[in-house]
Design a protein around this motif. Structure first.
Motif, PDB file in Angstrom:
ATOM      1  N   ILE A 193       0.860  -1.169   0.000  1.00 24.10           N
ATOM      2  CA  ILE A 193       0.000   0.000   0.000  1.00 24.10           C
ATOM      3  C   ILE A 193       0.899   1.223   0.000  1.00 24.10           C
ATOM      4  O   ILE A 193       2.021   1.185   0.511  1.00 24.10           O
ATOM      5  N   ASP A 194       0.421   2.268  -0.570  1.00 21.72           N
ATOM      6  CA  ASP A 194       1.180   3.509  -0.616  1.00 21.72           C
ATOM      7  C   ASP A 194       0.967   4.249   0.698  1.00 21.72           C
ATOM      8  O   ASP A 194       0.074   5.086   0.813  1.00 21.72           O
ATOM      9  N   THR A 195       1.775   3.896   1.686  1.00 22.47           N
ATOM     10  CA  THR A 195       1.626   4.438   3.033  1.00 22.47           C
ATOM     11  C   THR A 195       1.718   5.957   3.045  1.00 22.47           C
ATOM     12  O   THR A 195       0.931   6.616   3.725  1.00 22.47           O
ATOM     13  N   SER A 196       2.633   6.515   2.286  1.00 19.75           N
ATOM     14  CA  SER A 196       2.781   7.973   2.300  1.00 19.75           C
ATOM     15  C   SER A 196       1.533   8.659   1.752  1.00 19.75           C
ATOM     16  O   SER A 196       1.126   9.709   2.254  1.00 19.75           O
ATOM     17  N   ALA A 197       0.887   8.087   0.739  1.00 20.15           N
ATOM     18  CA  ALA A 197      -0.347   8.669   0.198  1.00 20.15           C
ATOM     19  C   ALA A 197      -1.480   8.563   1.208  1.00 20.15           C
ATOM     20  O   ALA A 197      -2.281   9.499   1.361  1.00 20.15           O
ATOM     21  N   ILE A 198      -1.549   7.449   1.912  1.00 16.86           N
ATOM     22  CA  ILE A 198      -2.593   7.268   2.929  1.00 16.86           C
ATOM     23  C   ILE A 198      -2.381   8.259   4.075  1.00 16.86           C
ATOM     24  O   ILE A 198      -3.336   8.887   4.543  1.00 16.86           O
ATOM     25  N   ILE A 199      -1.153   8.429   4.516  1.00 15.88           N
ATOM     26  CA  ILE A 199      -0.860   9.372   5.597  1.00 15.88           C
ATOM     27  C   ILE A 199      -1.168  10.799   5.160  1.00 15.88           C
ATOM     28  O   ILE A 199      -1.729  11.588   5.932  1.00 15.88           O
ATOM     29  N   LYS A 200      -0.873  11.117   3.922  1.00 14.21           N
ATOM     30  CA  LYS A 200      -1.196  12.443   3.384  1.00 14.21           C
ATOM     31  C   LYS A 200      -2.711  12.675   3.418  1.00 14.21           C
ATOM     32  O   LYS A 200      -3.179  13.745   3.805  1.00 14.21           O
ATOM     33  N   LYS A 201      -3.493  11.665   3.052  1.00 11.23           N
ATOM     34  CA  LYS A 201      -4.960  11.749   3.082  1.00 11.23           C
ATOM     35  C   LYS A 201      -5.455  11.891   4.525  1.00 11.23           C
ATOM     36  O   LYS A 201      -6.359  12.683   4.809  1.00 11.23           O
ATOM     37  N   ILE A 202      -4.859  11.129   5.437  1.00  8.01           N
ATOM     38  CA  ILE A 202      -5.236  11.214   6.856  1.00  8.01           C
ATOM     39  C   ILE A 202      -4.997  12.630   7.376  1.00  8.01           C
ATOM     40  O   ILE A 202      -5.861  13.210   8.041  1.00  8.01           O
ATOM     41  N   LYS A 203      -3.849  13.206   7.060  1.00 11.76           N
ATOM     42  CA  LYS A 203      -3.543  14.569   7.505  1.00 11.76           C
ATOM     43  C   LYS A 203      -4.524  15.573   6.921  1.00 11.76           C
ATOM     44  O   LYS A 203      -4.969  16.501   7.602  1.00 11.76           O
ATOM     45  N   SER A 204      -4.889  15.389   5.675  1.00  6.20           N
ATOM     46  CA  SER A 204      -5.853  16.262   5.007  1.00  6.20           C
ATOM     47  C   SER A 204      -7.228  16.164   5.681  1.00  6.20           C
ATOM     48  O   SER A 204      -7.875  17.187   5.950  1.00  6.20           O
ATOM     49  N   ASP A 205      -7.682  14.944   5.959  1.00  5.25           N
ATOM     50  CA  ASP A 205      -8.972  14.736   6.622  1.00  5.25           C
ATOM     51  C   ASP A 205      -8.955  15.305   8.043  1.00  5.25           C
ATOM     52  O   ASP A 205      -9.932  15.909   8.487  1.00  5.25           O
ATOM     53  N   PHE A 206      -7.856  15.117   8.742  1.00  9.27           N
ATOM     54  CA  PHE A 206      -7.668  15.652  10.091  1.00  9.27           C
ATOM     55  C   PHE A 206      -7.829  17.175  10.084  1.00  9.27           C
ATOM     56  O   PHE A 206      -8.568  17.740  10.889  1.00  9.27           O
ATOM     57  N   LEU A 207      -7.147  17.836   9.153  1.00  5.56           N
ATOM     58  CA  LEU A 207      -7.229  19.294   9.063  1.00  5.56           C
ATOM     59  C   LEU A 207      -8.638  19.759   8.703  1.00  5.56           C
ATOM     60  O   LEU A 207      -9.141  20.741   9.262  1.00  5.56           O
ATOM     61  N   ALA A 208      -9.291  19.052   7.784  1.00  7.88           N
ATOM     62  CA  ALA A 208     -10.649  19.418   7.362  1.00  7.88           C
ATOM     63  C   ALA A 208     -11.631  19.312   8.526  1.00  7.88           C
ATOM     64  O   ALA A 208     -12.473  20.199   8.720  1.00  7.88           O
ATOM     65  N   ILE A 209     -11.530  18.251   9.303  1.00  4.16           N
ATOM     66  CA  ILE A 209     -12.424  18.072  10.454  1.00  4.16           C
ATOM     67  C   ILE A 209     -12.202  19.193  11.470  1.00  4.16           C
ATOM     68  O   ILE A 209     -13.153  19.809  11.952  1.00  4.16           O
ATOM     69  N   ASN A 210     -10.958  19.474  11.807  1.00  2.00           N
ATOM     70  CA  ASN A 210     -10.679  20.520  12.793  1.00  2.00           C
ATOM     71  C   ASN A 210     -11.070  21.906  12.292  1.00  2.00           C
ATOM     72  O   ASN A 210     -11.489  22.752  13.076  1.00  2.00           O
ATOM     73  N   LYS A 211     -10.973  22.138  10.994  1.00  3.25           N
ATOM     74  CA  LYS A 211     -11.355  23.422  10.411  1.00  3.25           C
ATOM     75  C   LYS A 211     -12.870  23.639  10.523  1.00  3.25           C
ATOM     76  O   LYS A 211     -13.328  24.758  10.724  1.00  3.25           O
ATOM     77  N   GLN A 212     -13.642  22.561  10.424  1.00  2.53           N
ATOM     78  CA  GLN A 212     -15.099  22.668  10.456  1.00  2.53           C
ATOM     79  C   GLN A 212     -15.697  22.321  11.823  1.00  2.53           C
ATOM     80  O   GLN A 212     -16.915  22.218  11.952  1.00  2.53           O
ATOM     81  N   LEU A 213     -14.888  22.179  12.821  1.00  3.70           N
ATOM     82  CA  LEU A 213     -15.340  21.738  14.142  1.00  3.70           C
ATOM     83  C   LEU A 213     -16.478  22.602  14.694  1.00  3.70           C
ATOM     84  O   LEU A 213     -17.425  22.080  15.277  1.00  3.70           O
ATOM     85  N   SER A 214     -16.391  23.888  14.493  1.00  9.74           N
ATOM     86  CA  SER A 214     -17.429  24.782  15.032  1.00  9.74           C
ATOM     87  C   SER A 214     -18.780  24.580  14.339  1.00  9.74           C
ATOM     88  O   SER A 214     -19.813  24.989  14.871  1.00  9.74           O
ATOM     89  N   LEU A 215     -18.805  23.950  13.176  1.00  3.94           N
ATOM     90  CA  LEU A 215     -20.050  23.704  12.443  1.00  3.94           C
ATOM     91  C   LEU A 215     -20.737  22.409  12.872  1.00  3.94           C
ATOM     92  O   LEU A 215     -21.897  22.189  12.545  1.00  3.94           O
ATOM     93  N   TYR A 216     -20.000  21.565  13.586  1.00  4.85           N
ATOM     94  CA  TYR A 216     -20.541  20.267  13.977  1.00  4.85           C
ATOM     95  C   TYR A 216     -21.383  20.382  15.243  1.00  4.85           C
ATOM     96  O   TYR A 216     -21.152  21.241  16.091  1.00  4.85           O
ATOM     97  N   LYS A 217     -22.325  19.474  15.375  1.00  5.86           N
ATOM     98  CA  LYS A 217     -23.130  19.373  16.591  1.00  5.86           C
ATOM     99  C   LYS A 217     -22.269  18.683  17.660  1.00  5.86           C
ATOM    100  O   LYS A 217     -21.646  17.656  17.396  1.00  5.86           O
ATOM    101  N   LYS A 218     -22.252  19.249  18.859  1.00  2.00           N
ATOM    102  CA  LYS A 218     -21.418  18.715  19.943  1.00  2.00           C
ATOM    103  C   LYS A 218     -22.289  18.017  20.975  1.00  2.00           C
ATOM    104  O   LYS A 218     -23.325  18.528  21.380  1.00  2.00           O
ATOM    105  N   LYS A 219     -21.837  16.842  21.384  1.00  5.69           N
ATOM    106  CA  LYS A 219     -22.524  16.058  22.418  1.00  5.69           C
ATOM    107  C   LYS A 219     -21.481  15.766  23.502  1.00  5.69           C
ATOM    108  O   LYS A 219     -20.422  15.209  23.218  1.00  5.69           O
ATOM    109  N   LYS A 220     -21.792  16.162  24.744  1.00  5.29           N
ATOM    110  CA  LYS A 220     -20.831  16.053  25.848  1.00  5.29           C
ATOM    111  C   LYS A 220     -21.392  15.134  26.927  1.00  5.29           C
ATOM    112  O   LYS A 220     -22.567  15.233  27.277  1.00  5.29           O
ATOM    113  N   ARG A 221     -20.538  14.245  27.450  1.00  3.45           N
ATOM    114  CA  ARG A 221     -20.941  13.318  28.506  1.00  3.45           C
ATOM    115  C   ARG A 221     -19.856  13.256  29.584  1.00  3.45           C
ATOM    116  O   ARG A 221     -18.667  13.202  29.277  1.00  3.45           O
TER     117      ARG A 221
END
Length: 172
Positions: free
Chosen positions: A30-58
């Motif tokens: 598997i192309d590990t570097s491509a997968i890690i690059k995608k993971i980093k991209s998804d990580f950044l996208a989620i954190n960038k949109q965090l304020s738009l998500y519904k939050k559930k706290k327990r």
């Protein structure tokens, strides 16, 4: 005809495996570097949109010595991130679990150790360990610990921990 039969037998015998199924089939890389690059991209996208998500706290009692808290971030009904904090007498652990399509793809953990019980006024952080786990399917494809530590989690340990956190989040 005999010569043809002898020739075929020689060819089959010359091959180490004969007609047997290969004992060590080629592993598909598997192309590990491509997968890690995608993971980093998804990580950044989620954190960038965090304020738009519904939050559930327990609250999380009984999971650690001093309790804790679990927060889930949802895009509609899709879980994107879980942030957990668990307190102990001599430290705390914060962990962020990232999901795409209901699959865990990244875990970031930060463990703090204090010089004395953290409820004392002058307690200070004496050591911090940050750990990153890059996940693909049912495997840890890369893990990084800073400063270096020999205690790394396996995929099964991460999965078990994640399921316990999900259970806390889903409690009513």
């Amino acid at each position: 005809m005999k010569q043809l039969l002898i020739f075929l037998i020689c060819i089959v015998c010359y091959n180490d495996n004969g007609f047997a199924i290969e004992k060590n089939p080629p592993k598909f890389s598997i192309d590990t570097s491509a997968i890690i690059k995608k993971i980093k991209s998804d990580f950044l996208a989620i954190n960038k949109q965090l304020s738009l998500y519904k939050k559930k706290k327990r609250p999380a009692f009984g999971f650690s010595a001093e309790g804790g808290e679990v927060s889930g971030y949802y895009d509609k009904s899709n879980l994107k991130k879980i942030h957990s904090i668990f307190y102990g007498e001599m430290g705390k652990t914060e962990a962020d679990y990232y999901c795409n399509n209901k699959r865990l793809f990244f875990l970031y953990k930060k463990e703090f150790s204090y010089d004395k019980p953290m409820y004392l006024k002058d307690s200070k952080v004496k050591k911090t360990i940050e750990t990153r786990y890059y996940l693909n399917g049912d495997k840890v494809i890369k893990s990084i610990a800073q400063p270096g530590t020999s205690l790394m989690l396996s995929y099964d340990e991460i999965k078990e921990e994640f399921e316990q956190i999900i259970n806390i989040l889903n409690e009513k």
